[in-house]
Design a protein around this motif. Sequence first.
Motif, PDB file in Angstrom:
ATOM      1  N   GLU A 294       0.828  -1.062  -0.114  1.00  0.00           N
ATOM      2  CA  GLU A 294       0.170   0.007  -0.028  1.00  0.00           C
ATOM      3  C   GLU A 294       0.903   1.202  -0.177  1.00  0.00           C
ATOM      4  N   ARG A 299      -4.417   4.970  -3.708  1.00  0.00           N
ATOM      5  CA  ARG A 299      -5.934   5.180  -3.284  1.00  0.00           C
ATOM      6  C   ARG A 299      -6.479   6.248  -4.401  1.00  0.00           C
ATOM      7  N   THR A 306      -6.741  -1.781  -5.895  1.00  0.00           N
ATOM      8  CA  THR A 306      -6.991  -2.737  -4.681  1.00  0.00           C
ATOM      9  C   THR A 306      -5.493  -3.104  -4.313  1.00  0.00           C
ATOM     10  N   LYS A 336      -2.900  -6.936   5.195  1.00  0.00           N
ATOM     11  CA  LYS A 336      -4.327  -6.383   5.142  1.00  0.00           C
ATOM     12  C   LYS A 336      -4.588  -6.353   3.548  1.00  0.00           C
ATOM     13  N   THR A 338      -7.069  -4.475   1.025  1.00  0.00           N
ATOM     14  CA  THR A 338      -7.852  -2.987   0.789  1.00  0.00           C
ATOM     15  C   THR A 338      -8.516  -3.210  -0.463  1.00  0.00           C
ATOM     16  N   ARG A 340     -10.694  -1.869  -3.621  1.00  0.00           N
ATOM     17  CA  ARG A 340     -10.844  -0.779  -4.274  1.00  0.00           C
ATOM     18  C   ARG A 340     -11.583  -1.186  -5.918  1.00  0.00           C
TER      19      ARG A 340
END
Length: 343
Positions: A294, A299, A306, A336, A338, A340
Amino acid sequence: MTSDNIYRYIQIDDRSVTPKYQQLISSLLKAVESGGITTDYPLPSINELSYELDISRDTAEKAYRHLKQMGVIGSVPGKGYFIIKTDISQTIRVFLLFNKLSAHKKIIYDSIVSMLGEKAAIDFYIYNNDYSLFKQLLRNLKTDYTHCVIIPHFLEGGELAYQEINAIENAQLILLDKKIQGINRPFGAVYENFERDIFSALVEALPALQRYDTIKIIFPSYTYFPDEILKGFLHFCREYAFQYKVVANIQEETISKGEVYINLMEEDLVVLLDKIQQMQWQPGQDVGIISYNETPLKRFILNGITTISTDFKAMGEATARMIIDNQLSEIEVPFKLTLRPSL
């Protein structure tokens, strides 16, 4: 008048990634702690420092400004700078050795520096995944460090890295991001479980993945990423009956609708996005994208990429806490997913 002896206490290492103003601060603080320079000791002017050390005037000025904020030095117009405080304690001295300074590695570094603050002097080096440079930096390591924090990732030749690490004297050892075999001295570790992490993340992403028929992981043949990532990926694909492929070179790969791509390297993500754009396909509909590690930018790219990633801020904080507490332990950092729109 400034004593020329001051320069024997100042060390500016051009190989270090530590900003030169911080190196200057650390050198002067160490000189004060050792008693080499005492109260009322006259310091060079900013112009003198800039000339003698071959650093910019801004660098010298920034160092002095920080030292004034710490209450270590003072100044009088027309008389210059001098030491006003000697009862300082910066007994933690950290040698940070990272394989590279990517966006997520910078998050780790910033987190460590933020938590340690003025408690520690930090020297920061990068060896660019080059084992020869790694070995050279460790063999030239000073003996006054209290802690040595190492990220051990190599493109090639790192099989004997444990020998160089075992030879480190005095400093407490913390391995960061990855544990390696052969360490026969006490050490702490803040690390990822690469095989289990990617498997668990893909299981969590299963509802979104089931819209696709093939999963491809872009895993260059010449990479520092550990093979455990591939093991976890293959385990997932076989366990859940996905067609799969390990792609060594995304430049040469033909992409098709209904495929999901997992990229490890940022440059491979750029190539993949370019190919998708040329086909005028829509990520998350025609093809899926999962990016390893990440970063803030992910973002926003294509309304969100993702990611599967460890918590790099938590990794840095756990490392700093271990240093502050001076207690070695092994900490597995959470991983984790995430989700998207790219998936």
